[in-house]
Design a protein around this motif. Structure first.
Motif, PDB file in Angstrom:
ATOM      1  N   LEU A 137       0.880  -1.194   0.050  1.00  0.00           N
ATOM      2  CA  LEU A 137       0.213  -0.072   0.083  1.00  0.00           C
ATOM      3  C   LEU A 137       0.835   1.310  -0.139  1.00  0.00           C
ATOM      4  CD1 LEU A 137      -2.774  -0.975   2.533  1.00  0.00           C
ATOM      5  CD2 LEU A 137      -3.079  -0.720   0.139  1.00  0.00           C
ATOM      6  N   ALA A 138       1.904   1.166   0.838  1.00  0.00           N
ATOM      7  CA  ALA A 138       2.841   2.338   0.820  1.00  0.00           C
ATOM      8  C   ALA A 138       3.433   2.549  -0.587  1.00  0.00           C
ATOM      9  CB  ALA A 138       3.938   2.198   1.942  1.00  0.00           C
ATOM     10  N   LEU A 139       4.003   1.642  -1.100  1.00  0.00           N
ATOM     11  CA  LEU A 139       4.606   1.766  -2.529  1.00  0.00           C
ATOM     12  C   LEU A 139       3.612   2.291  -3.600  1.00  0.00           C
ATOM     13  CD1 LEU A 139       6.722  -1.421  -2.759  1.00  0.00           C
ATOM     14  CD2 LEU A 139       7.639   0.785  -2.045  1.00  0.00           C
ATOM     15  N   GLY A 140       2.385   1.745  -3.471  1.00  0.00           N
ATOM     16  CA  GLY A 140       1.166   2.350  -4.362  1.00  0.00           C
ATOM     17  C   GLY A 140       0.837   3.462  -3.964  1.00  0.00           C
ATOM     18  N   TYR A 141       0.935   4.063  -2.743  1.00  0.00           N
ATOM     19  CA  TYR A 141       0.381   5.487  -2.430  1.00  0.00           C
ATOM     20  C   TYR A 141       1.785   6.420  -3.135  1.00  0.00           C
ATOM     21  CZ  TYR A 141      -0.929   9.677   0.312  1.00  0.00           C
ATOM     22  OH  TYR A 141      -1.215  10.714   0.733  1.00  0.00           O
ATOM     23  N   TYR A 142       2.668   6.098  -3.087  1.00  0.00           N
ATOM     24  CA  TYR A 142       3.983   6.784  -3.644  1.00  0.00           C
ATOM     25  C   TYR A 142       3.617   7.102  -5.054  1.00  0.00           C
ATOM     26  CZ  TYR A 142       8.561   8.321  -4.886  1.00  0.00           C
ATOM     27  OH  TYR A 142       9.804   9.168  -5.411  1.00  0.00           O
ATOM     28  N   VAL A 143       3.413   5.942  -5.690  1.00  0.00           N
ATOM     29  CA  VAL A 143       3.238   6.001  -7.205  1.00  0.00           C
ATOM     30  C   VAL A 143       2.101   6.742  -7.690  1.00  0.00           C
ATOM     31  CG1 VAL A 143       2.904   4.655  -9.462  1.00  0.00           C
ATOM     32  CG2 VAL A 143       4.453   3.625  -7.665  1.00  0.00           C
ATOM     33  N   LEU A 144       1.085   6.701  -7.009  1.00  0.00           N
ATOM     34  CA  LEU A 144      -0.051   7.167  -7.254  1.00  0.00           C
ATOM     35  C   LEU A 144       0.130   8.999  -7.112  1.00  0.00           C
ATOM     36  CD1 LEU A 144      -3.248   7.107  -8.171  1.00  0.00           C
ATOM     37  CD2 LEU A 144      -3.755   6.913  -5.485  1.00  0.00           C
ATOM     38  N   CYS A 145       0.650   9.240  -5.807  1.00  0.00           N
ATOM     39  CA  CYS A 145       0.746  10.808  -5.895  1.00  0.00           C
ATOM     40  C   CYS A 145       1.740  11.340  -6.738  1.00  0.00           C
ATOM     41  CB  CYS A 145       1.309  10.945  -4.263  1.00  0.00           C
ATOM     42  SG  CYS A 145       0.322  10.743  -3.183  1.00  0.00           S
ATOM     43  N   ASN A 146       2.841  10.731  -7.254  1.00  0.00           N
ATOM     44  CA  ASN A 146       3.616  11.262  -7.847  1.00  0.00           C
ATOM     45  C   ASN A 146       3.173  11.288  -9.529  1.00  0.00           C
ATOM     46  OD1 ASN A 146       6.579  11.923  -6.944  1.00  0.00           O
ATOM     47  ND2 ASN A 146       6.052   9.936  -5.963  1.00  0.00           N
ATOM     48  N   THR A 147       2.338  10.399  -9.785  1.00  0.00           N
ATOM     49  CA  THR A 147       1.553  10.343 -11.006  1.00  0.00           C
ATOM     50  C   THR A 147       0.689  11.549 -11.109  1.00  0.00           C
ATOM     51  OG1 THR A 147       1.936   8.005 -11.382  1.00  0.00           O
ATOM     52  CG2 THR A 147       0.132   8.962 -12.641  1.00  0.00           C
ATOM     53  N   ASP A 148      -0.131  11.760 -10.143  1.00  0.00           N
ATOM     54  CA  ASP A 148      -0.979  12.810 -10.025  1.00  0.00           C
ATOM     55  C   ASP A 148      -0.128  14.353 -10.163  1.00  0.00           C
ATOM     56  OD1 ASP A 148      -3.305  11.421 -10.284  1.00  0.00           O
ATOM     57  OD2 ASP A 148      -3.791  11.747  -8.084  1.00  0.00           O
ATOM     58  N   ASN A 149       0.781  14.142  -9.662  1.00  0.00           N
ATOM     59  CA  ASN A 149       1.513  15.617  -9.497  1.00  0.00           C
ATOM     60  C   ASN A 149       2.190  15.798 -11.037  1.00  0.00           C
ATOM     61  OD1 ASN A 149       1.374  16.091  -6.829  1.00  0.00           O
ATOM     62  ND2 ASN A 149       3.172  15.279  -6.385  1.00  0.00           N
TER      63      ASN A 149
END
Length: 529
Positions: A477-489
């Protein structure tokens, strides 16, 4: 009033630390930030009134004085508050190590349900809503007074029914605690400053149990007449919690715009710092569209499920470690003392993680990766506890060491709080996000103790397997959160370029911050994973 223009498709937007927060003041940048009544005409809350007519160009000395006042008053107060509640709600584990289970004739899963039912009260509590509608400090202070009173009532319990009742009401009154402290932190400190402050006040969760375990050990040697030792534990904690409640009632603020320990100029500077960050101060107006946005935001749900997966490890440390340690052949009193290392580890890990994610530039926007690393360490410890269970003739040194290291998981708790506070724009949305995360936290703590079956004591193999599975999921979940935030940014940066949007001048940024918009609608917001 100047409102930020939403991006196409309602793309979320946030602001990088370097472009928002107190860096404007600390670097000595020039601003034209005297705001008059006309510019604030669209804003009717205390934050807008605090800014009216104020010169907002703060010197470096003024900003340091402001921050120091918050750090030396609010952080210790919140640390004391969360520490007392942690000691209070986990006192049942120490009492069970003594004679509580036999004195109350607890059998089967009654002890596990006494732990779980506390979180039913926590789940049903409405204090989070009350903190938005009324003065936060007064709501929390009154909740602590009620909490302490219920702790004292625990002394009168004679069976599992009475224990269930007091545990339920303890949970009900604690519902004001963590959500309120998360909101106060988000209202007073900039996103760059928050990780360390979350870590410092969460440190109360792991520091206070250490001296109290020694005190409980001393109480355990007291003669059982006229009261058994475990009742003296609740007598002491209930009285101290009432004292803490009185202090919170007087000192804990509602927002930087009306805190009694600030001068009018400090209120203006404090409000401007947070307004520049675009995360919102406080609004008494409940905005339905922000509630809907929070419920549909996958980032908030990931944070909620990270909390759910983080909680099984503390469940072992808080409620079952004494029983597990006792299973290796130690006495009840020895088991109390042998739990102390389990609290020393997070005492070191929490401030270390907070400092790294605050002061190391490479980690400021990689908090979710730090969560993943810490989770792996805790996961290894849980696997070792399963491999070396408390059975006759078992090795004692290795499992005791890993039981202690397992508690490093508690350093994740302030990091998840930071992600929720930093990455939810808009007062109502952040309030809703905190409520969502807190609800999943409660559900986890209701369910997890049921996997620790009395028939499997002291090994609790099912409970340990559940903990291992949850910890492994937390890493993903932590790895997924990191990818999602950076993709949105990256998507938002591209959208801003296509629309020709640029960073606004400082006055406009402050006014935009007062607009109480969500991260989805604010083009000056960047997610900080």
């Amino acid at each position: 009033m100047i409102h930020p223009a939403p991006l196409e498709h309602h793309e979320s937007n946030t602001v990088t630390d370097e472009k928002l927060d107190a860096a404007h003041l600390e670097a000595g940048h020039e601003h034209t930030t005297v705001l008059d009544a006309k510019e604030l005409a669209g804003e009717e809350d205390d934050a807008a009134r605090a800014l009216e007519g104020q010169e907002l160009e703060g010197t470096e000395a003024e900003v340091k004085t402001l921050r120091r006042r918050m750090d030396f008053i609010l952080v210790p107060l919140m640390a004391l508050g969360v520490g007392m509640l942690l000691v209070d709600k986990t006192a049942i584990g120490s009492a069970a190590t003594l004679t509580l289970q036999s004195d109350l004739h607890l059998v089967g899963t009654q002890y596990s349900w006494a732990i779980s039912i506390y979180f039913f009260g926590l789940l049903l509590g409405t204090s989070n809503l009350l903190c938005q509608k009324f003065h936060t400090g007064r709501v929390v202070g009154c909740a602590y007074l009620a909490w302490g009173s219920v702790m004292l009532c625990t002394m009168a319990v004679t069976d599992y029914r009475g224990l269930y009742i007091v545990r339920f009401f303890l949970g009900l009154f604690e519902s004001a605690n963590n959500p309120a402290f998360v909101l106060v932190t988000a209202r007073f400190w900039t996103p760059k400053e928050q990780p360390l402050r979350y870590a410092l006040w969460a440190l109360g969760n792991v520091i206070l149990p250490i001296p109290f375990l020694v005190i409980f050990y001393a109480l355990g040697t007291v003669s059982p007449h006229p009261l058994p030792p475990w009742k003296w534990i609740f007598c002491l904690l209930g009285s101290l919690t009432i004292v803490v409640g009185i202090v919170i009632l007087i000192v804990l603020p509602d927002s930087p715009s009306n805190w009694r320990f600030f001068t009018p100029r400090q209120r203006a500077l404090a409000v401007a710092r947070i307004a520049r960050a675009q995360t919102g101060i406080k609004s008494h107006v409940l905005k339905p569209y922000q509630i809907k946005e929070a419920v549909l935001d996958p980032k908030i749900w990931i944070c909620a499920f990270m909390f759910m997966c983080q909680q099984p490890a503390p469940t072992i440390v808080n409620n079952f470690s004494g029983i597990i340690i006792k299973g290796y052949g130690f006495t009840g009193l020895e088991s109390l003392l042998l739990q102390i290392p389990s609290w020393i580890v997070p005492c070191v890990a929490m401030p270390l993680v907070g400092c790294l994610t605050t002061f190391v530039p490479a980690l400021q926007n990689r908090k979710s990766l730090v969560i993943a690393v810490v989770s792996v360490i805790s996961l290894i410890s849980e696997v070792m506890l399963y491999v070396y269970p408390p059975v006759p003739g078992a090795n004692k040194a290795i499992p005791l060491a890993f039981i202690s290291l397992l508690s490093i998981d508690q350093a994740i708790y302030p990091l998840i709080n930071t992600l929720v506070g930093q990455n939810s724009g808009g007062a109502t949305k952040r309030q809703t996000a905190v409520a969502m995360v807190w609800s999943i936290y409660c559900i986890s703590n209701i369910a997890v103790p049921q996997s620790f079956k009395a028939s499997q004591s002291p090994r609790y193999q099912d409970g340990v397997i559940v903990t291992i599975s949850a910890q492994a999921t937390l890493v993903l979940l932590a790895l997924g959160y990191y990818v999602l935030c950076n993709t949105d940014n990256r998507r938002r940066e591209k959208a801003m370029e296509e629309q020709g949007l640029t960073t606004q001048e400082d006055k406009a940024r402050i006014l935009a911050g007062l607009a109480d918009e969500t991260d989805k609608r604010n083009p000056l917001f960047r997610y900080l994973p």
